[in-house]
Scaffold this motif. Structure first.
Motif, PDB file in Angstrom:
ATOM      1  N   THR A  97      30.297  40.650  39.072  1.00 36.18           N
ATOM      2  CA  THR A  97      31.313  40.145  38.148  1.00 36.18           C
ATOM      3  C   THR A  97      32.730  40.306  38.690  1.00 36.18           C
ATOM      4  OG1 THR A  97      31.289  42.285  37.007  1.00 36.18           O
ATOM      5  CG2 THR A  97      29.904  40.535  36.087  1.00 36.18           C
ATOM      6  N   THR A  98      32.901  41.166  39.708  1.00 40.32           N
ATOM      7  CA  THR A  98      34.219  41.385  40.301  1.00 40.32           C
ATOM      8  C   THR A  98      34.104  41.418  41.822  1.00 40.32           C
ATOM      9  OG1 THR A  98      33.921  43.782  40.076  1.00 40.32           O
ATOM     10  CG2 THR A  98      35.172  42.673  38.346  1.00 40.32           C
ATOM     11  N   LEU A  99      35.215  41.142  42.494  1.00 36.41           N
ATOM     12  CA  LEU A  99      35.320  41.251  43.946  1.00 36.41           C
ATOM     13  C   LEU A  99      36.561  42.070  44.254  1.00 36.41           C
ATOM     14  CD1 LEU A  99      34.633  40.430  46.917  1.00 36.41           C
ATOM     15  CD2 LEU A  99      36.221  38.509  46.592  1.00 36.41           C
ATOM     16  N   ALA A 100      36.392  43.172  44.976  1.00 34.26           N
ATOM     17  CA  ALA A 100      37.521  44.000  45.394  1.00 34.26           C
ATOM     18  C   ALA A 100      37.760  43.785  46.882  1.00 34.26           C
ATOM     19  CB  ALA A 100      37.235  45.470  45.108  1.00 34.26           C
ATOM     20  N   PHE A 101      39.021  43.683  47.278  1.00 38.52           N
ATOM     21  CA  PHE A 101      39.342  43.466  48.687  1.00 38.52           C
ATOM     22  C   PHE A 101      40.703  44.080  49.000  1.00 38.52           C
ATOM     23  CE2 PHE A 101      40.819  39.892  46.204  1.00 38.52           C
ATOM     24  CZ  PHE A 101      42.100  39.635  46.670  1.00 38.52           C
ATOM     25  N   GLY A 102      40.860  44.524  50.232  1.00 33.94           N
ATOM     26  CA  GLY A 102      42.120  45.099  50.661  1.00 33.94           C
ATOM     27  C   GLY A 102      43.115  44.015  51.037  1.00 33.94           C
ATOM     28  N   THR A 103      44.375  44.282  50.768  1.00 34.98           N
ATOM     29  CA  THR A 103      45.418  43.308  51.079  1.00 34.98           C
ATOM     30  C   THR A 103      46.759  44.023  51.248  1.00 34.98           C
ATOM     31  OG1 THR A 103      46.598  41.330  50.300  1.00 34.98           O
ATOM     32  CG2 THR A 103      45.836  42.880  48.627  1.00 34.98           C
ATOM     33  N   GLU A 104      47.661  43.369  51.958  1.00 36.30           N
ATOM     34  CA  GLU A 104      49.000  43.916  52.122  1.00 36.30           C
ATOM     35  C   GLU A 104      49.881  43.630  50.920  1.00 36.30           C
ATOM     36  OE1 GLU A 104      47.245  42.945  56.158  1.00 36.30           O
ATOM     37  OE2 GLU A 104      47.425  41.917  54.235  1.00 36.30           O
ATOM     38  N   ASP A 105      49.464  42.750  50.012  1.00 34.89           N
ATOM     39  CA  ASP A 105      50.281  42.379  48.844  1.00 34.89           C
ATOM     40  C   ASP A 105      49.403  42.299  47.598  1.00 34.89           C
ATOM     41  OD1 ASP A 105      52.064  41.418  47.008  1.00 34.89           O
ATOM     42  OD2 ASP A 105      52.561  39.574  48.082  1.00 34.89           O
ATOM     43  N   VAL A 106      49.442  43.331  46.767  1.00 31.65           N
ATOM     44  CA  VAL A 106      48.625  43.349  45.546  1.00 31.65           C
ATOM     45  C   VAL A 106      49.337  42.672  44.382  1.00 31.65           C
ATOM     46  CG1 VAL A 106      47.354  45.421  46.204  1.00 31.65           C
ATOM     47  CG2 VAL A 106      49.483  45.646  44.898  1.00 31.65           C
ATOM     48  N   THR A 107      50.606  42.323  44.554  1.00 30.33           N
ATOM     49  CA  THR A 107      51.352  41.689  43.463  1.00 30.33           C
ATOM     50  C   THR A 107      51.067  40.194  43.364  1.00 30.33           C
ATOM     51  OG1 THR A 107      53.285  41.226  44.869  1.00 30.33           O
ATOM     52  CG2 THR A 107      53.196  43.376  43.767  1.00 30.33           C
ATOM     53  N   PHE A 108      50.512  39.621  44.410  1.00 27.45           N
ATOM     54  CA  PHE A 108      50.211  38.193  44.432  1.00 27.45           C
ATOM     55  C   PHE A 108      49.056  37.894  43.476  1.00 27.45           C
ATOM     56  CE2 PHE A 108      48.184  34.372  46.117  1.00 27.45           C
ATOM     57  CZ  PHE A 108      49.279  33.541  46.332  1.00 27.45           C
ATOM     58  N   GLN A 167      35.486  28.186  43.808  1.00 26.57           N
ATOM     59  CA  GLN A 167      34.489  27.127  43.941  1.00 26.57           C
ATOM     60  C   GLN A 167      33.120  27.516  43.391  1.00 26.57           C
ATOM     61  OE1 GLN A 167      34.856  24.856  47.857  1.00 26.57           O
ATOM     62  NE2 GLN A 167      36.223  26.554  48.288  1.00 26.57           N
ATOM     63  N   LEU A 168      32.967  28.791  43.002  1.00 23.93           N
ATOM     64  CA  LEU A 168      31.706  29.239  42.418  1.00 23.93           C
ATOM     65  C   LEU A 168      31.550  28.723  40.992  1.00 23.93           C
ATOM     66  CD1 LEU A 168      31.727  32.994  43.544  1.00 23.93           C
ATOM     67  CD2 LEU A 168      30.444  31.114  44.592  1.00 23.93           C
ATOM     68  N   THR A 169      30.312  28.542  40.555  1.00 23.63           N
ATOM     69  CA  THR A 169      30.054  28.119  39.179  1.00 23.63           C
ATOM     70  C   THR A 169      30.591  29.146  38.192  1.00 23.63           C
ATOM     71  OG1 THR A 169      28.038  27.005  39.905  1.00 23.63           O
ATOM     72  CG2 THR A 169      28.258  27.433  37.540  1.00 23.63           C
ATOM     73  N   GLN A 170      30.411  30.427  38.502  1.00 28.44           N
ATOM     74  CA  GLN A 170      30.950  31.513  37.694  1.00 28.44           C
ATOM     75  C   GLN A 170      31.810  32.397  38.590  1.00 28.44           C
ATOM     76  OE1 GLN A 170      27.136  33.069  36.066  1.00 28.44           O
ATOM     77  NE2 GLN A 170      27.970  32.502  34.064  1.00 28.44           N
ATOM     78  N   PRO A 171      33.096  32.098  38.691  1.00 28.87           N
ATOM     79  CA  PRO A 171      33.974  32.881  39.570  1.00 28.87           C
ATOM     80  C   PRO A 171      34.032  34.354  39.169  1.00 28.87           C
ATOM     81  CG  PRO A 171      35.021  30.813  38.950  1.00 28.87           C
ATOM     82  CD  PRO A 171      33.805  30.959  38.076  1.00 28.87           C
ATOM     83  N   LEU A 172      34.218  35.205  40.178  1.00 25.07           N
ATOM     84  CA  LEU A 172      34.344  36.630  39.957  1.00 25.07           C
ATOM     85  C   LEU A 172      35.798  36.984  39.632  1.00 25.07           C
ATOM     86  CD1 LEU A 172      31.825  36.131  41.846  1.00 25.07           C
ATOM     87  CD2 LEU A 172      32.241  38.403  42.764  1.00 25.07           C
ATOM     88  N   LYS A 173      35.991  38.113  38.974  1.00 27.96           N
ATOM     89  CA  LYS A 173      37.343  38.620  38.761  1.00 27.96           C
ATOM     90  C   LYS A 173      37.788  39.282  40.061  1.00 27.96           C
ATOM     91  CE  LYS A 173      40.077  42.001  36.189  1.00 27.96           C
ATOM     92  NZ  LYS A 173      40.044  43.111  35.198  1.00 27.96           N
ATOM     93  N   LEU A 174      38.988  38.923  40.543  1.00 30.85           N
ATOM     94  CA  LEU A 174      39.468  39.435  41.817  1.00 30.85           C
ATOM     95  C   LEU A 174      40.312  40.694  41.624  1.00 30.85           C
ATOM     96  CD1 LEU A 174      40.477  36.062  43.510  1.00 30.85           C
ATOM     97  CD2 LEU A 174      38.305  37.294  43.657  1.00 30.85           C
ATOM     98  N   ILE A 175      40.019  41.717  42.424  1.00 29.07           N
ATOM     99  CA  ILE A 175      40.735  42.989  42.341  1.00 29.07           C
ATOM    100  C   ILE A 175      41.330  43.299  43.712  1.00 29.07           C
ATOM    101  CG2 ILE A 175      40.557  45.454  41.855  1.00 29.07           C
ATOM    102  CD1 ILE A 175      38.161  44.868  40.098  1.00 29.07           C
ATOM    103  N   PRO A 176      42.615  42.972  43.916  1.00 26.55           N
ATOM    104  CA  PRO A 176      43.250  43.317  45.195  1.00 26.55           C
ATOM    105  C   PRO A 176      43.574  44.808  45.248  1.00 26.55           C
ATOM    106  CG  PRO A 176      44.829  42.235  43.745  1.00 26.55           C
ATOM    107  CD  PRO A 176      43.507  42.207  43.028  1.00 26.55           C
ATOM    108  N   ILE A 177      43.305  45.422  46.376  1.00 26.87           N
ATOM    109  CA  ILE A 177      43.566  46.850  46.572  1.00 26.87           C
ATOM    110  C   ILE A 177      44.563  47.009  47.710  1.00 26.87           C
ATOM    111  CG2 ILE A 177      42.537  49.064  47.239  1.00 26.87           C
ATOM    112  CD1 ILE A 177      39.934  48.099  45.948  1.00 26.87           C
ATOM    113  N   GLN A 178      45.593  47.800  47.471  1.00 30.96           N
ATOM    114  CA  GLN A 178      46.639  47.974  48.479  1.00 30.96           C
ATOM    115  C   GLN A 178      46.074  48.585  49.751  1.00 30.96           C
ATOM    116  OE1 GLN A 178      50.094  47.073  48.137  1.00 30.96           O
ATOM    117  NE2 GLN A 178      49.881  47.338  50.350  1.00 30.96           N
TER     118      GLN A 178
END
Length: 389
Positions: A97-108, A167-178
């Motif tokens: 239901t969610t996807l967590a990923f690291g990023t340099e900008d969590v405010t985007f 593009q998924l039929t049921q998109p996941l909630k995205l969780i950016p992590i600093q």
């Protein structure tokens, strides 16, 4: 009903930054189960992983993951958009239901961006020409859509996740992590650092630096990373032989070989002395090192357009590398509704040339030649009783 959060990773090798990300993913998603879709023995940048998928999966399970699924070669060694699509399809099949990923900008706002981009793609206002530099096309379009260029590598990958997710039929909630510590490709390690890039750690290991230089960057004893450490330079004799014994007309069948690159590969091979030297000679403004590394790997492994087409015709495969009690319970919950069977062992049928894991078995045989360890047949799923650290 258990809920799952997905993470896409390479863990090449697993380090403290990955441990931090897993901990944050569990906290921020409040999910019952953390599922990692992890690249196998070859990674997105077009190189072999420094240690095999089994070692990396074991460490992931010890330090935060509940279930590790292999991202197959047909998706793992691809440009960012295809890499993201392959991984997100697997997480969707597993009902994350969610996807967590690291990023340099969590405010985007990645979720909003994905939906915005989806509209552009559906109206064919953005299509990717793989004969041109993907990064340049992508950034030119981003500038037009969001008004700025994005150069940070993890954020660029996050944008690819966002589009694939939309593009998924049921998109996941995205969780950016600093993202913590060093930049993605930074090869230097700051004094007293606890977070360093995987690139920097790989270089320390390959340079055979004393354990004291590497140990602070790892949440486990360095001895857990069992040599031999695989270095992309080890591939050079094999690539050199392939180019010496193959006509350019035959090289034209290699996956993503285009625009006469087969002739450029053939010509530059003659004077090249190493993998890195060859790439420097082939490099031009038109092609990124990432594309050329992948193309050199496809050439070394003799991966043709037909090979990829056949592998992709099977659709995403759920190859289980390992799980703990939580991951096992989640698989038990989801198994009746999975669109494709779970693969917990490779047998003669699944690993056959025309089987669902045929290409995977083939490329892993080469990795096995370098590492001296069996990678598929007679390998059992890793099962650990530890839930997480």
């Amino acid at each position: 009903m258990m809920q799952a959060c997905g993470i896409v990773a390479e863990y090449n090798p697993f380090h403290r930054g990955h441990q931090y990300q897993l901990k944050q993913a569990r906290q921020q998603s409040a999910a019952d189960c953390l599922i990692v879709v992890m690249s196998g023995n070859f990674v997105q940048r077009g190189e072999p992983a420094i240690v095999d998928k089994w070692q990396r999966a074991q460490l992931a399970l010890q330090f935060g993951a509940d279930l590790v699924i292999e991202l197959p070669f047909a998706s793992a060694c691809q440009p960012a958009d295809l890499f993201a699509q392959g991984a997100l399809q697997i997480l969707s099949m597993l009902q994350c239901t969610t996807l967590a990923f690291g990023t340099e900008d969590v405010t985007f706002d990645y979720q909003k961006f994905g939906q915005q981009m989806l509209g552009q793609v559906q109206h064919q206002q953005f299509t990717i020409d793989y004969q041109k530099t993907y990064a340049t096309q992508w950034n030119d379009f981003l500038t037009a859509v969001i008004g700025r260029r994005v150069t940070a590598p993890n954020q660029l990958l996050g944008l690819s996740y966002a589009l694939a997710n939309a593009q998924l039929t049921q998109p996941l909630k995205l969780i950016p992590i600093q993202r913590q510590g060093a930049a993605h490709d930074q090869t230097e390690v700051a004094t007293a650092a606890t977070f360093a890039s995987a690139s920097a750690i790989r270089q320390l290991l390959l340079d055979q630096q004393p354990a004291g230089a590497v140990q602070p960057l790892l949440p486990y004893p360095q001895a857990r990373l069992q040599p031999p450490y695989i270095n992309v330079e080890q591939l050079w004799p094999f690539l050199h032989f392939r180019l010496n014994t193959t006509w350019p007309s035959e090289l034209a069948d290699i996956y993503q070989m285009s625009e006469g690159l087969e002739y450029r590969f053939n010509e530059q091979n003659r004077e090249s002395t190493s993998w890195s030297d060859f790439l420097q000679r082939v490099k031009s403004k038109r092609y990124t090192y990432a594309r050329l590394r992948r193309l050199a790997l496809y050439t070394t492994l003799n991966i043709t357009n037909q090979d990829l087409k056949q592998a992709q015709s099977w659709g995403p495969q759920l190859r289980v590398l390992g799980f703990n009690q939580i991951g096992q319970a989640y698989l038990h919950q989801q198994r009746p509704q999975l669109p494709t069977p779970l693969i917990t062992k490779v047998d003669a049928k699944t690993g056959a040339t025309n089987g669902p894991l045929g290409l995977q078995v083939r490329v892993d045989r080469f990795y096995q030649q370098l590492s001296g360890r069996e990678q598929n047949f007679k390998r059992r799923v890793i099962i650990t009783n530890k839930e997480f650290n």
